[in-house]
Design an enzyme around this catalytic site. Structure first.
Site, PDB file in Angstrom:
ATOM      1  N   GLY A  14     -15.035  25.685  27.457  1.00 26.04           N
ATOM      2  CA  GLY A  14     -16.350  26.169  27.899  1.00 26.04           C
ATOM      3  C   GLY A  14     -16.718  25.692  29.293  1.00 26.04           C
ATOM      4  O   GLY A  14     -17.875  25.777  29.695  1.00 26.04           O
ATOM      5  N   THR A  16     -16.322  26.980  32.044  1.00 26.89           N
ATOM      6  CA  THR A  16     -16.694  28.025  33.005  1.00 26.89           C
ATOM      7  C   THR A  16     -18.144  28.455  32.834  1.00 26.89           C
ATOM      8  O   THR A  16     -18.601  29.371  33.515  1.00 26.89           O
ATOM      9  CB  THR A  16     -15.796  29.267  32.801  1.00 26.89           C
ATOM     10  OG1 THR A  16     -16.004  29.739  31.448  1.00 26.89           O
ATOM     11  CG2 THR A  16     -14.320  28.936  32.989  1.00 26.89           C
ATOM     12  N   GLY A  17     -18.893  27.809  31.946  1.00 30.69           N
ATOM     13  CA  GLY A  17     -20.257  28.250  31.651  1.00 30.69           C
ATOM     14  C   GLY A  17     -21.311  27.545  32.480  1.00 30.69           C
ATOM     15  O   GLY A  17     -21.011  26.886  33.482  1.00 30.69           O
ATOM     16  N   VAL A  18     -22.574  27.691  32.041  1.00 31.08           N
ATOM     17  CA  VAL A  18     -23.738  27.194  32.796  1.00 31.08           C
ATOM     18  C   VAL A  18     -23.605  25.703  33.132  1.00 31.08           C
ATOM     19  O   VAL A  18     -23.635  25.320  34.299  1.00 31.08           O
ATOM     20  CB  VAL A  18     -25.038  27.445  31.981  1.00 31.08           C
ATOM     21  CG1 VAL A  18     -26.253  26.846  32.677  1.00 31.08           C
ATOM     22  CG2 VAL A  18     -25.252  28.933  31.758  1.00 31.08           C
ATOM     23  N   ILE A  19     -23.424  24.852  32.123  1.00 31.00           N
ATOM     24  CA  ILE A  19     -23.373  23.410  32.389  1.00 31.00           C
ATOM     25  C   ILE A  19     -21.936  22.938  32.577  1.00 31.00           C
ATOM     26  O   ILE A  19     -21.686  21.897  33.211  1.00 31.00           O
ATOM     27  CB  ILE A  19     -24.114  22.592  31.296  1.00 31.00           C
ATOM     28  CG1 ILE A  19     -24.399  21.161  31.777  1.00 31.00           C
ATOM     29  CG2 ILE A  19     -23.361  22.595  29.980  1.00 31.00           C
ATOM     30  CD1 ILE A  19     -25.236  21.044  33.023  1.00 31.00           C
ATOM     31  N   GLY A  20     -20.968  23.729  32.065  1.00 33.38           N
ATOM     32  CA  GLY A  20     -19.559  23.359  32.200  1.00 33.38           C
ATOM     33  C   GLY A  20     -19.159  23.131  33.648  1.00 33.38           C
ATOM     34  O   GLY A  20     -18.393  22.213  33.967  1.00 33.38           O
ATOM     35  N   LYS A 136     -25.676  23.294  15.780  1.00 35.17           N
ATOM     36  CA  LYS A 136     -25.276  21.926  16.161  1.00 35.17           C
ATOM     37  C   LYS A 136     -25.356  20.998  14.946  1.00 35.17           C
ATOM     38  O   LYS A 136     -24.511  20.119  14.762  1.00 35.17           O
ATOM     39  CB  LYS A 136     -26.143  21.400  17.312  1.00 35.17           C
ATOM     40  CG  LYS A 136     -25.814  22.067  18.649  1.00 35.17           C
ATOM     41  CD  LYS A 136     -26.604  21.497  19.823  1.00 35.17           C
ATOM     42  CE  LYS A 136     -26.241  22.247  21.095  1.00 35.17           C
ATOM     43  NZ  LYS A 136     -27.018  21.837  22.254  1.00 35.17           N
ATOM     44  N   ARG A 140     -22.343  18.700  13.192  1.00 35.64           N
ATOM     45  CA  ARG A 140     -22.435  17.260  12.831  1.00 35.64           C
ATOM     46  C   ARG A 140     -22.129  17.060  11.341  1.00 35.64           C
ATOM     47  O   ARG A 140     -21.491  16.082  10.958  1.00 35.64           O
ATOM     48  CB  ARG A 140     -23.828  16.705  13.158  1.00 35.64           C
ATOM     49  CG  ARG A 140     -24.054  16.527  14.655  1.00 35.64           C
ATOM     50  CD  ARG A 140     -25.236  15.612  14.912  1.00 35.64           C
ATOM     51  NE  ARG A 140     -25.610  15.607  16.315  1.00 35.64           N
ATOM     52  CZ  ARG A 140     -26.582  14.869  16.823  1.00 35.64           C
ATOM     53  NH1 ARG A 140     -27.289  14.074  16.041  1.00 35.64           N
ATOM     54  NH2 ARG A 140     -26.874  14.902  18.111  1.00 35.64           N
TER      55      ARG A 140
HETATM   56  N1  LIG Z   1     -30.545  20.971  27.855  1.00 33.73           N
HETATM   57  C1  LIG Z   1     -30.661  22.183  28.314  1.00 33.73           C
HETATM   58  O1  LIG Z   1     -31.670  22.510  28.965  1.00 33.73           O
HETATM   59  C2  LIG Z   1     -29.526  23.148  28.090  1.00 33.73           C
HETATM   60  C3  LIG Z   1     -29.500  24.364  28.789  1.00 33.73           C
HETATM   61  C4  LIG Z   1     -28.390  25.196  28.616  1.00 33.73           C
HETATM   62  C5  LIG Z   1     -27.368  24.819  27.729  1.00 33.73           C
HETATM   63  N2  LIG Z   1     -27.443  23.644  27.047  1.00 33.73           N
HETATM   64  C6  LIG Z   1     -26.364  23.246  26.110  1.00 33.73           C
HETATM   65  O2  LIG Z   1     -25.138  23.128  26.819  1.00 33.73           O
HETATM   66  C7  LIG Z   1     -24.048  23.576  26.005  1.00 33.73           C
HETATM   67  C8  LIG Z   1     -23.276  24.667  26.762  1.00 33.73           C
HETATM   68  O3  LIG Z   1     -24.153  25.759  26.989  1.00 33.73           O
HETATM   69  P1  LIG Z   1     -23.960  26.762  28.231  1.00 33.73           P
HETATM   70  O4  LIG Z   1     -25.247  27.505  28.366  1.00 33.73           O
HETATM   71  O5  LIG Z   1     -23.425  26.005  29.394  1.00 33.73           O
HETATM   72  O6  LIG Z   1     -22.858  27.725  27.651  1.00 33.73           O
HETATM   73  P2  LIG Z   1     -22.464  29.215  28.115  1.00 33.73           P
HETATM   74  O7  LIG Z   1     -22.574  29.311  29.591  1.00 33.73           O
HETATM   75  O8  LIG Z   1     -23.246  30.189  27.289  1.00 33.73           O
HETATM   76  O9  LIG Z   1     -20.967  29.307  27.617  1.00 33.73           O
HETATM   77  C9  LIG Z   1     -20.020  28.306  27.949  1.00 33.73           C
HETATM   78  C10 LIG Z   1     -18.633  28.823  27.731  1.00 33.73           C
HETATM   79  O10 LIG Z   1     -18.392  29.019  26.343  1.00 33.73           O
HETATM   80  C11 LIG Z   1     -17.440  30.063  26.194  1.00 33.73           C
HETATM   81  N3  LIG Z   1     -18.096  31.147  25.453  1.00 33.73           N
HETATM   82  C12 LIG Z   1     -19.396  31.524  25.506  1.00 33.73           C
HETATM   83  N4  LIG Z   1     -19.617  32.592  24.699  1.00 33.73           N
HETATM   84  C13 LIG Z   1     -18.444  32.883  24.138  1.00 33.73           C
HETATM   85  C14 LIG Z   1     -18.008  33.865  23.214  1.00 33.73           C
HETATM   86  N5  LIG Z   1     -18.864  34.763  22.692  1.00 33.73           N
HETATM   87  N6  LIG Z   1     -16.696  33.862  22.825  1.00 33.73           N
HETATM   88  C15 LIG Z   1     -15.828  32.945  23.312  1.00 33.73           C
HETATM   89  N7  LIG Z   1     -16.181  31.996  24.206  1.00 33.73           N
HETATM   90  C16 LIG Z   1     -17.466  31.962  24.607  1.00 33.73           C
HETATM   91  C17 LIG Z   1     -17.076  30.570  27.584  1.00 33.73           C
HETATM   92  O11 LIG Z   1     -15.934  29.870  28.044  1.00 33.73           O
HETATM   93  P3  LIG Z   1     -14.528  30.549  28.452  1.00 33.73           P
HETATM   94  O12 LIG Z   1     -14.745  32.003  28.628  1.00 33.73           O
HETATM   95  O13 LIG Z   1     -14.108  29.820  29.674  1.00 33.73           O
HETATM   96  O14 LIG Z   1     -13.619  30.273  27.293  1.00 33.73           O
HETATM   97  C18 LIG Z   1     -18.306  30.154  28.377  1.00 33.73           C
HETATM   98  O15 LIG Z   1     -18.092  29.995  29.739  1.00 33.73           O
HETATM   99  C19 LIG Z   1     -24.666  24.073  24.691  1.00 33.73           C
HETATM  100  O16 LIG Z   1     -24.526  23.080  23.719  1.00 33.73           O
HETATM  101  C20 LIG Z   1     -26.117  24.307  25.033  1.00 33.73           C
HETATM  102  O17 LIG Z   1     -26.985  24.126  23.945  1.00 33.73           O
HETATM  103  C21 LIG Z   1     -28.483  22.794  27.224  1.00 33.73           C
END
Ligand SMILES: NC(=O)c1ccc[n+]([C@@H]2O[C@H](COP(=O)([O-])OP(=O)(O)OC[C@H]3O[C@@H](n4cnc5c(N)ncnc54)[C@H](OP(=O)(O)O)[C@@H]3O)[C@@H](O)[C@H]2O)c1
Length: 323
Positions: A14, A16-20, A136, A140
């Site tokens: 993951g 490549t995503g928002v926080i990744g 989540k 756990r």
């Molecule tokens: N604290 C806050 O304010 C906050 C805000 C945003 C997120 N978060 C947390 O941070 C964590 C990551 O969230 P994010 O928003 O960064 O994630 P995201 O951008 O939605 O997704 C991260 C990665 O997960 C994989 N992915 C997403 N959807 C998929 C699907 N349908 N099928 C297969 N792979 C998929 C993709 O990776 P690949 O394509 O590279 O495999 C994507 O780049 C989560 O636990 C979220 O709750 C927290």
């Protein structure tokens, strides 16, 4: 006694995503502390984000392309690594169940960070019923019931909300009542009375804190780290924007009762941003405040301040700094 296993070969899911992206940036910056950093990504993303993937390869990151739902692809990827960092998005959090089970039987993986990086999902008794927490919580539960954590050490990095997003402009017009800081319009919608304290982590700092956690691994089987960059209030954020942009902003407030009403309507109408309302209600109710934070347990890394975040946000929105 369980020995502390030191994470040296790090594989991210993951990334490549928002926080990744911030997490992988921080790992690359700290590359000398690790033997190997790799990401596992889907063929679709490898194509659609080719420039980003190329940049990572040029920084020394190994890129493994595969299907996260294929046990064969995942087991093969695990062979060269000892630590898994999952940053999978909200919609695919349950994909971590097989990832964890495979890690538990892998001869090389000893440490796993599930995708958390947000609100404390076990803050109080009411947390168990919060809709955005369900997946989540299920992860756990799977860990506690099925994973031998004497062999596979778990760290949950709980960061609270990202200030970068909270102090931004709400782009969904219909959701502006859920909070917004509009730099060019000099307008803000503040939550609650504006005086409720909340603890935030900046997106850059999520990566910094994760690296600090990796470098301070302990023998703890299930380590829960509640960390953050700073604690503030909506009124204090507004005051900082006014100071840095020079002059008064137009501000209005969404009371906690109103926020609850909007949250109910969002879930009933199956709004794609229902979780945003719930999380912001939890933060306004104080669900990010603890008796003490755990930054000290991981070496008290240097973190960003509210002042820096506001300056960055003014630049992102194309505003002008005062003086
Ligand atoms: N604290 C806050 O304010 C906050 C805000 C945003 C997120 N978060 C947390 O941070 C964590 C990551 O969230 P994010 O928003 O960064 O994630 P995201 O951008 O939605 O997704 C991260 C990665 O997960 C994989 N992915 C997403 N959807 C998929 C699907 N349908 N099928 C297969 N792979 C998929 C993709 O990776 P690949 O394509 O590279 O495999 C994507 O780049 C989560 O636990 C979220 O709750 C927290």
């Amino acid at each position: 006694m369980v020995e502390a296993s030191i994470p040296k070969k790090i594989l991210l899911f993951g990334a490549t995503g928002v926080i990744g992206k911030d997490i992988v940036d921080a790992l690359v910056e700290a590359q000398s502390s690790f033997e190997k950093i790799g990401i596992f990504t889907s063929p679709g993303t490898a194509k659609s984000k080719a420039d980003f993937i190329e940049k990572l390869k040029n920084s020394g990151v190994e890129v493994v392309v595969g299907d996260v739902n294929s046990a064969a692809d995942v087991s093969k990827a695990y062979e060269g690594y000892d630590t898994v960092i999952s940053v999978l998005g909200r919609n695919v959090l349950l994909a971590q169940v097989p990832l964890l089970s495979l890690a538990a039987t892998s001869p090389t993986i000893h440490t796993f960070y599930p995708s958390e990086y947000g609100t404390d999902i076990e803050y109080n008794a009411a947390s168990a019923a919060e809709k955005p927490h369900q997946m989540k919580l299920a992860v756990r539960k799977h860990i506690r019931e099925n994973i031998d954590t004497a062999k596979l050490h778990i760290t949950y990095l709980v960061t609270g909300p990202y200030s970068d997003l909270y102090i931004g402009k709400m782009h969904h017009d219909a959701a502006v009542e859920a909070g917004s800081f509009d730099v060019l319009g000099k307008k803000a919608v503040l939550l609650g009375t504006g005086q409720e304290r909340a603890s935030f982590t900046t997106m850059r700092d999520v990566g910094v804190l994760l690296v600090a956690a990796l470098k301070t691994s302990t023998a703890e089987k299930e380590r829960l780290l509640k960390v953050n960059s700073f604690t503030t209030t909506p009124n204090a954020i507004l005051a900082e924007f006014e100071r840095q942009t020079g002059g008064k902003w137009e501000a209005r407030y969404t009371s906690l009762d109103k926020l609850k009403e909007l949250e109910k309507q969002a879930w009933e109408g199956q709004s794609p941003i229902s979780a945003v309302y719930t999380l912001r209600r939890i933060w306004t109710e104080g669900g990010t405040l603890y008796e003490g934070r755990d930054n000290g347990k991981i070496g008290e890394p240097g973190l960003e301040t509210l002042e820096e975040q506001v300056r960055k946000q003014i630049q992102i929105q194309g505003g002008t700094l005062n003086g």
